[in-house]
Design a protein around this motif. Structure first.
Motif, PDB file in Angstrom:
ATOM      1  N   LEU A  75       0.820  -1.209   0.000  1.00  0.00           N
ATOM      2  CA  LEU A  75       0.000   0.000   0.000  1.00  0.00           C
ATOM      3  C   LEU A  75       0.855   1.260   0.000  1.00  0.00           C
ATOM      4  N   GLU A  76       1.943   1.237   0.797  1.00  0.00           N
ATOM      5  CA  GLU A  76       2.789   2.428   0.911  1.00  0.00           C
ATOM      6  C   GLU A  76       3.443   2.801  -0.414  1.00  0.00           C
ATOM      7  N   THR A  77       3.761   1.814  -1.243  1.00  0.00           N
ATOM      8  CA  THR A  77       4.369   2.114  -2.540  1.00  0.00           C
ATOM      9  C   THR A  77       3.386   2.884  -3.431  1.00  0.00           C
ATOM     10  N   TRP A  78       2.106   2.499  -3.375  1.00  0.00           N
ATOM     11  CA  TRP A  78       1.086   3.194  -4.160  1.00  0.00           C
ATOM     12  C   TRP A  78       0.734   4.530  -3.516  1.00  0.00           C
ATOM     13  N   TYR A  79       0.665   4.523  -2.205  1.00  0.00           N
ATOM     14  CA  TYR A  79       0.285   5.713  -1.436  1.00  0.00           C
ATOM     15  C   TYR A  79       1.237   6.878  -1.705  1.00  0.00           C
ATOM     16  N   THR A  80       2.532   6.608  -1.588  1.00  0.00           N
ATOM     17  CA  THR A  80       3.520   7.677  -1.810  1.00  0.00           C
ATOM     18  C   THR A  80       3.596   8.073  -3.282  1.00  0.00           C
ATOM     19  N   SER A  81       3.224   7.139  -4.187  1.00  0.00           N
ATOM     20  CA  SER A  81       3.278   7.438  -5.624  1.00  0.00           C
ATOM     21  C   SER A  81       2.115   8.309  -6.089  1.00  0.00           C
ATOM     22  N   HIS A 250       4.644  -1.884  15.503  1.00  0.00           N
ATOM     23  CA  HIS A 250       3.325  -1.470  15.013  1.00  0.00           C
ATOM     24  C   HIS A 250       2.810  -0.268  15.786  1.00  0.00           C
ATOM     25  N   LEU A 251       3.060  -0.225  17.091  1.00  0.00           N
ATOM     26  CA  LEU A 251       2.610   0.893  17.912  1.00  0.00           C
ATOM     27  C   LEU A 251       3.282   2.201  17.486  1.00  0.00           C
ATOM     28  N   ILE A 252       4.563   2.136  17.149  1.00  0.00           N
ATOM     29  CA  ILE A 252       5.295   3.323  16.677  1.00  0.00           C
ATOM     30  C   ILE A 252       4.695   3.826  15.361  1.00  0.00           C
ATOM     31  N   VAL A 253       4.417   2.892  14.447  1.00  0.00           N
ATOM     32  CA  VAL A 253       3.831   3.259  13.152  1.00  0.00           C
ATOM     33  C   VAL A 253       2.460   3.908  13.344  1.00  0.00           C
ATOM     34  N   VAL A 254       1.636   3.318  14.210  1.00  0.00           N
ATOM     35  CA  VAL A 254       0.303   3.862  14.489  1.00  0.00           C
ATOM     36  C   VAL A 254       0.407   5.273  15.077  1.00  0.00           C
ATOM     37  N   ALA A 255       1.325   5.452  16.036  1.00  0.00           N
ATOM     38  CA  ALA A 255       1.495   6.762  16.676  1.00  0.00           C
ATOM     39  C   ALA A 255       1.930   7.822  15.662  1.00  0.00           C
ATOM     40  N   LEU A 256       2.868   7.467  14.766  1.00  0.00           N
ATOM     41  CA  LEU A 256       3.337   8.411  13.741  1.00  0.00           C
ATOM     42  C   LEU A 256       2.210   8.779  12.784  1.00  0.00           C
ATOM     43  N   PHE A 257       1.488   7.777  12.326  1.00  0.00           N
ATOM     44  CA  PHE A 257       0.449   7.984  11.317  1.00  0.00           C
ATOM     45  C   PHE A 257      -0.709   8.801  11.874  1.00  0.00           C
ATOM     46  N   TYR A 258      -1.320   8.326  12.952  1.00  0.00           N
ATOM     47  CA  TYR A 258      -2.485   9.015  13.501  1.00  0.00           C
ATOM     48  C   TYR A 258      -2.107  10.332  14.184  1.00  0.00           C
ATOM     49  N   GLY A 259      -0.928  10.375  14.793  1.00  0.00           N
ATOM     50  CA  GLY A 259      -0.499  11.602  15.456  1.00  0.00           C
ATOM     51  C   GLY A 259      -0.401  12.769  14.496  1.00  0.00           C
ATOM     52  N   THR A 260       0.250  12.553  13.357  1.00  0.00           N
ATOM     53  CA  THR A 260       0.398  13.643  12.377  1.00  0.00           C
ATOM     54  C   THR A 260      -0.923  13.970  11.687  1.00  0.00           C
ATOM     55  N   ILE A 261      -1.759  12.953  11.424  1.00  0.00           N
ATOM     56  CA  ILE A 261      -3.065  13.222  10.795  1.00  0.00           C
ATOM     57  C   ILE A 261      -3.934  14.085  11.706  1.00  0.00           C
ATOM     58  N   MET A 262      -3.938  13.763  13.000  1.00  0.00           N
ATOM     59  CA  MET A 262      -4.745  14.546  13.945  1.00  0.00           C
ATOM     60  C   MET A 262      -4.274  15.996  14.000  1.00  0.00           C
ATOM     61  N   TYR A 284       3.014  12.809   7.360  1.00  0.00           N
ATOM     62  CA  TYR A 284       2.180  11.611   7.205  1.00  0.00           C
ATOM     63  C   TYR A 284       2.021  11.160   5.756  1.00  0.00           C
ATOM     64  N   THR A 285       2.295  12.040   4.786  1.00  0.00           N
ATOM     65  CA  THR A 285       2.181  11.622   3.387  1.00  0.00           C
ATOM     66  C   THR A 285       3.505  11.168   2.786  1.00  0.00           C
ATOM     67  N   VAL A 286       4.620  11.676   3.309  1.00  0.00           N
ATOM     68  CA  VAL A 286       5.931  11.391   2.717  1.00  0.00           C
ATOM     69  C   VAL A 286       6.850  10.628   3.672  1.00  0.00           C
ATOM     70  N   LEU A 287       6.958  11.104   4.905  1.00  0.00           N
ATOM     71  CA  LEU A 287       7.926  10.513   5.833  1.00  0.00           C
ATOM     72  C   LEU A 287       7.441   9.210   6.475  1.00  0.00           C
ATOM     73  N   THR A 288       6.140   9.106   6.748  1.00  0.00           N
ATOM     74  CA  THR A 288       5.629   7.862   7.352  1.00  0.00           C
ATOM     75  C   THR A 288       5.839   6.650   6.451  1.00  0.00           C
ATOM     76  N   PRO A 289       5.529   6.726   5.134  1.00  0.00           N
ATOM     77  CA  PRO A 289       5.831   5.576   4.266  1.00  0.00           C
ATOM     78  C   PRO A 289       7.319   5.233   4.223  1.00  0.00           C
ATOM     79  N   LEU A 290       8.191   6.237   4.425  1.00  0.00           N
ATOM     80  CA  LEU A 290       9.637   5.980   4.478  1.00  0.00           C
ATOM     81  C   LEU A 290      10.015   5.325   5.795  1.00  0.00           C
ATOM     82  N   ALA A 291       9.371   5.761   6.889  1.00  0.00           N
ATOM     83  CA  ALA A 291       9.731   5.261   8.218  1.00  0.00           C
ATOM     84  C   ALA A 291       9.281   3.820   8.445  1.00  0.00           C
ATOM     85  N   ASN A 292       8.155   3.427   7.833  1.00  0.00           N
ATOM     86  CA  ASN A 292       7.607   2.092   8.090  1.00  0.00           C
ATOM     87  C   ASN A 292       8.601   0.962   7.834  1.00  0.00           C
ATOM     88  N   PRO A 293       9.225   0.881   6.638  1.00  0.00           N
ATOM     89  CA  PRO A 293      10.181  -0.216   6.426  1.00  0.00           C
ATOM     90  C   PRO A 293      11.388  -0.128   7.343  1.00  0.00           C
TER      91      PRO A 293
END
Length: 322
Positions: A75-81, A250-262, A284-293
């Motif tokens: 999903l992240e590959t499509w999301y960032t693209s 997973h908790l770190i990813v969730v915190a990064l994603f939802y934290g920045t969206i909020m 949340y649109t550029v750095l989160t997909p990079l941070a996940n892997p």
């Protein structure tokens, strides 16, 4: 390019294209921004594709947790693209225009993929809930069939809600200012530029926003409340650390994603805060997909082992091509 239309008894000029202002207020940094975002895009694509390949090719990663991780990376590959290539072209050429249909299309795919990610993160948190809170029943509850259903349901729900919202948004008429002070087509910006009464459309969009973000967030939050409560009941420190390590990535990813969206959607859009809003949108649109892997590779023993095996195998093939 403009088109003359008649509406409400008056001549109106329909806007046929928007101008994404992006980072145009920083002309001296355009080259630096282009190079920086290009490196981020390449690293994001390479990292997420690598995780997908590792999950597919290594038998010991064929478990529900890594099935969800593979889906998330795909999903992240499509999301960032949906955002970065258009932004890179704008930074390189200076052309910030985007046609209305292209803007709606970008919004559709971006919104659908964000919604899918919300549901995938909820499914992953439920998987961790079963593994930690119901360990004796995990094998029977989280079987291959349920894993497939949750993953497929996340994708179907995301694109179904995204398509409905896009159909509603496509009813908007744009005939006034055409500048979007952002680097991608966001629904709040489109609503603000509409010259049509949005009093009936806005509630519908917010209802679906609740379905695509708030409800999966509440499911994720509930799962982690139960997980943390269970971990705190474990008597030994070693046991608590071991249990927490299975869900920390997973908790770190969730915190990064939802934290920045909020922060992005709750922060007022005025003055200096508008620049901060754009900065957090980058998170949340550029750095989160990079941070996940990076997070899953550096903090997960099984993924690191699979990566070592792949590198070792590639080295062997290089030395002995025959």
């Amino acid at each position: 390019m403009q088109l003359m239309e008649r509406g409400k008894g008056e001549n109106q000029t329909a806007t046929m294209e928007f101008i994404l202002l992006g980072f145009g207020n920083l002309p001296e940094l355009q080259t630096l921004l282009f190079l920086g975002f290009l490196v981020i895009y390449i690293a994001t694509m390479a990292g997420n594709i690598l995780i997908v390949v590792l999950v597919v090719t290594h038998q010991h990663l064929h478990t529900p947790m890594y099935c969800f991780l593979g889906n998330l990376s795909c999903l992240e590959t499509w999301y960032t693209s949906t955002i970065l290539p258009r932004m890179l072209a704008s930074l390189l050429t200076g052309d910030r225009t985007i046609s209305v249909p292209s803007c709606i299309t970008q919004f559709h795919f971006f919104g659908s993929l964000v919604t899918t990610e919300c549901y995938l993160l909820a499914a992953m948190s439920y998987d961790r809930y079963l593994a930690i809170c119901k360990p004796l029943h995990y094998g029977t509850c989280m079987n291959g069939r349920l894993c497939l259903q949750l993953a497929a349901g996340s994708w179907i729900s995301g694109f179904l809600i995204g398509t409905i919202v896009t159909c509603v948004m496509s009813q908007l008429i744009f005939c006034g200012p055409n500048e979007i002070d952002h680097f991608f087509c966001d629904f709040t910006s489109l609503i603000q530029l509409s010259c049509r009464d949005t009093s009936q459309i806005t509630p519908v969009i917010y209802i679906f926003s609740f379905l695509d973000a708030v409800s999966p967030f509440l499911l994720t939050l509930t799962s982690y409340i139960c997980i943390i409560a269970t971990i705190l009941k474990i008597p030994s420190t070693t046991g608590r650390q071991k249990a927490f390590s299975t869900c920390s990535s997973h908790l770190i990813v969730v915190a990064l994603f939802y934290g920045t969206i909020m922060i992005v959607y709750m922060l007022p859009k005025s003055g200096t805060l508008r620049a901060l809003n754009k900065l957090f949108s980058v998170c949340y649109t550029v750095l989160t997909p990079l941070a996940n892997p990076l997070i899953y590779t550096l903090r997960n023993r099984e993924v690191k082992q699979a990566l070592r095996n792949t590198v070792r195998r590639a080295g062997t093939l290089t030395k002995n091509p025959k």
